[in-house]
Design a protein around this motif. Sequence first.
Motif, PDB file in Angstrom:
ATOM      1  N   VAL A 181      53.464   7.913  57.062  1.00 42.82           N
ATOM      2  CA  VAL A 181      52.198   8.180  56.545  1.00 42.82           C
ATOM      3  C   VAL A 181      51.331   8.427  57.983  1.00 42.82           C
ATOM      4  CG1 VAL A 181      50.055   7.644  55.362  1.00 42.82           C
ATOM      5  CG2 VAL A 181      52.342   7.043  54.225  1.00 42.82           C
ATOM      6  N   ASP A 182      50.807   9.644  58.074  1.00 38.89           N
ATOM      7  CA  ASP A 182      49.836   9.687  59.122  1.00 38.89           C
ATOM      8  C   ASP A 182      48.450   9.828  59.028  1.00 38.89           C
ATOM      9  OD1 ASP A 182      49.142  10.717  61.840  1.00 38.89           O
ATOM     10  OD2 ASP A 182      49.339  12.652  61.416  1.00 38.89           O
ATOM     11  N   LEU A 183      47.691   9.076  59.383  1.00 38.87           N
ATOM     12  CA  LEU A 183      46.336   8.647  59.091  1.00 38.87           C
ATOM     13  C   LEU A 183      45.401   9.495  59.748  1.00 38.87           C
ATOM     14  CD1 LEU A 183      46.694   5.054  58.583  1.00 38.87           C
ATOM     15  CD2 LEU A 183      46.740   6.540  56.585  1.00 38.87           C
ATOM     16  N   HIS A 184      44.369  10.083  59.042  1.00 37.79           N
ATOM     17  CA  HIS A 184      43.163  11.171  59.662  1.00 37.79           C
ATOM     18  C   HIS A 184      42.091  10.975  59.105  1.00 37.79           C
ATOM     19  CE1 HIS A 184      45.982  13.876  61.909  1.00 37.79           C
ATOM     20  NE2 HIS A 184      46.840  13.288  61.252  1.00 37.79           N
ATOM     21  N   THR A 185      41.078  11.483  59.619  1.00 39.49           N
ATOM     22  CA  THR A 185      39.680  11.839  59.052  1.00 39.49           C
ATOM     23  C   THR A 185      39.568  13.310  59.253  1.00 39.49           C
ATOM     24  OG1 THR A 185      38.137  11.535  60.996  1.00 39.49           O
ATOM     25  CG2 THR A 185      39.133   9.434  59.494  1.00 39.49           C
ATOM     26  N   GLN A 186      38.317  13.734  58.757  1.00 35.29           N
ATOM     27  CA  GLN A 186      37.690  15.053  59.228  1.00 35.29           C
ATOM     28  C   GLN A 186      37.436  14.991  60.718  1.00 35.29           C
ATOM     29  OE1 GLN A 186      37.551  17.972  59.243  1.00 35.29           O
ATOM     30  NE2 GLN A 186      37.129  18.965  57.420  1.00 35.29           N
ATOM     31  N   THR A 187      37.009  16.118  61.224  1.00 33.06           N
ATOM     32  CA  THR A 187      36.535  16.126  62.476  1.00 33.06           C
ATOM     33  C   THR A 187      35.089  15.721  62.734  1.00 33.06           C
ATOM     34  OG1 THR A 187      36.695  17.386  64.594  1.00 33.06           O
ATOM     35  CG2 THR A 187      36.176  18.571  62.834  1.00 33.06           C
ATOM     36  N   THR A 188      34.479  15.487  63.947  1.00 32.75           N
ATOM     37  CA  THR A 188      33.149  15.437  63.872  1.00 32.75           C
ATOM     38  C   THR A 188      32.176  16.342  63.459  1.00 32.75           C
ATOM     39  OG1 THR A 188      33.659  14.166  66.091  1.00 32.75           O
ATOM     40  CG2 THR A 188      31.493  14.923  65.859  1.00 32.75           C
ATOM     41  N   GLY A 189      31.227  16.110  62.843  1.00 29.43           N
ATOM     42  CA  GLY A 189      30.249  16.803  62.097  1.00 29.43           C
ATOM     43  C   GLY A 189      30.706  17.321  60.729  1.00 29.43           C
ATOM     44  N   THR A 190      31.920  16.729  60.338  1.00 28.16           N
ATOM     45  CA  THR A 190      32.190  17.102  58.988  1.00 28.16           C
ATOM     46  C   THR A 190      32.637  15.911  58.168  1.00 28.16           C
ATOM     47  OG1 THR A 190      34.590  17.756  59.668  1.00 28.16           O
ATOM     48  CG2 THR A 190      32.945  19.473  59.439  1.00 28.16           C
ATOM     49  N   ALA A 191      32.930  16.015  56.979  1.00 30.45           N
ATOM     50  CA  ALA A 191      33.555  14.732  56.278  1.00 30.45           C
ATOM     51  C   ALA A 191      34.532  15.237  55.093  1.00 30.45           C
ATOM     52  CB  ALA A 191      32.496  13.986  55.509  1.00 30.45           C
ATOM     53  N   TYR A 192      35.487  14.446  54.962  1.00 30.64           N
ATOM     54  CA  TYR A 192      36.668  14.762  53.667  1.00 30.64           C
ATOM     55  C   TYR A 192      36.449  13.826  52.843  1.00 30.64           C
ATOM     56  CZ  TYR A 192      40.386  18.132  55.550  1.00 30.64           C
ATOM     57  OH  TYR A 192      41.047  18.952  55.588  1.00 30.64           O
ATOM     58  N   THR A 193      36.835  13.945  51.729  1.00 31.74           N
ATOM     59  CA  THR A 193      37.223  12.873  50.443  1.00 31.74           C
ATOM     60  C   THR A 193      38.296  12.365  50.954  1.00 31.74           C
ATOM     61  OG1 THR A 193      37.233  12.537  48.015  1.00 31.74           O
ATOM     62  CG2 THR A 193      38.349  14.611  48.965  1.00 31.74           C
ATOM     63  N   TYR A 194      38.946  11.282  50.128  1.00 31.10           N
ATOM     64  CA  TYR A 194      40.158  10.763  50.243  1.00 31.10           C
ATOM     65  C   TYR A 194      41.283  11.617  49.711  1.00 31.10           C
ATOM     66  CZ  TYR A 194      43.481   6.914  49.696  1.00 31.10           C
ATOM     67  OH  TYR A 194      44.516   6.025  49.591  1.00 31.10           O
ATOM     68  N   TYR A 195      42.001  12.228  50.636  1.00 29.18           N
ATOM     69  CA  TYR A 195      42.647  13.495  50.548  1.00 29.18           C
ATOM     70  C   TYR A 195      43.979  13.320  51.039  1.00 29.18           C
ATOM     71  CZ  TYR A 195      42.869  18.629  51.651  1.00 29.18           C
ATOM     72  OH  TYR A 195      43.070  20.030  51.648  1.00 29.18           O
ATOM     73  N   ALA A 196      45.030  13.794  50.494  1.00 31.62           N
ATOM     74  CA  ALA A 196      46.382  14.026  50.946  1.00 31.62           C
ATOM     75  C   ALA A 196      47.168  15.451  51.183  1.00 31.62           C
ATOM     76  CB  ALA A 196      47.374  13.175  50.032  1.00 31.62           C
ATOM     77  N   PHE A 197      47.466  15.647  52.407  1.00 31.80           N
ATOM     78  CA  PHE A 197      48.491  16.841  52.469  1.00 31.80           C
ATOM     79  C   PHE A 197      49.859  16.414  52.055  1.00 31.80           C
ATOM     80  CE2 PHE A 197      44.847  18.042  54.850  1.00 31.80           C
ATOM     81  CZ  PHE A 197      44.611  19.147  54.589  1.00 31.80           C
TER      82      PHE A 197
END
Length: 361
Positions: A181-197
């Motif tokens: 499992v590779d853990l990320h977030t969105q990049t600076t200035g943006t936001a994701y929900t709790y989201y899987a690829f």
Amino acid sequence: MSILKTVFLLITFVLVGVWCSCVHAKDTIYSGDKIQGTQTVYHLNPESLAPGLHRFYLQAGWRNSGMPIYVPVIIIKGTANGPRLTLTAAVHGDELNGIATIHELIKEIDYQALSGIVVAVPGLNQPALNTNTRHYVTSNGSGNKTNLNRIAPGDISKGGAQAYMARIWQGLMMEDSDLAVDLHTQTTGTAYTYYAFADVRNKKAEKIAMLMGPDVIKEDEGVNGTLETTFMQKGIPAITLELGEPRRFQADMIYRSVKGIKNVMRAWKMLDGEYENLSSKTYVGKNISNISADIGGIAFLKVGLLDKVEKGQILATLNDPLGREIANYKAPSNGIVVAIATYPLREEGSLLVRLLTEIRP
């Protein structure tokens, strides 16, 4: 040149040669150094360790000053045989929730109750983390920036970022993983929900994604050079998990991801107990639609994360510096909002809203 200095250089070259040729090494290779009492290694074979909780620093390269770059690694080896789970966080330097997820997870796992091995890297991109930037800056003097999540598994012969990634991949024997499992977030200035690829063509990868209890899953055929795709190409089921916003710790995202990883571990019999359904509703979609600013301006969003939108619905407007609306942006199709801009000043081409579309009924 003094004899002592000559001997030192010869020893250094031998050590580097051993390090660079240790792709198939079976033993853990210690550097002989310690950082605040923690041993440093060139190569780490978890199988060679005794059951328990172990912490190391993997030497993955050098700074332009000649100082080594150390990557933190946590190993939990169970008392019984079982799968090897690899967890990676902060392959991008502004994506921090995954670091806290790993730190919290290790507090909750008793190695005596574990079957198998957890290999956790809470801060893969140390150069970017140390400079508060997103990407790794190469050492070629040009100031170029390299996205580490596009060059996995790396190539030592190419130097720079490629060598850095290769030393981590090879040094931690990532090809011996059973799931990842590779853990990320969105990049600076943006936001994701709790989201899987997840590449749902692989049923094990799809199962990992569902067990994490995400709000949404993107059916992902992969991008060459990402950690997720590289694992999958090696026959190792893996997903990318996006955890909200960059540059901060979000308690809800960390809590959900820790529970999700433990769910996966139970499903793979690494931990006792039944896994639980962590989401009342997970949307699964085939495509992503990015709505981006076509000119620079000040953005006002009309939607939020997980909002359902219909084709033609206004998602955002853009103002000029004098407060005049200069553009509005509509949904190109029905979908679910999975990412939004959080910083209102948007350059030409920057993301405003991201939709997940073609959602399964």
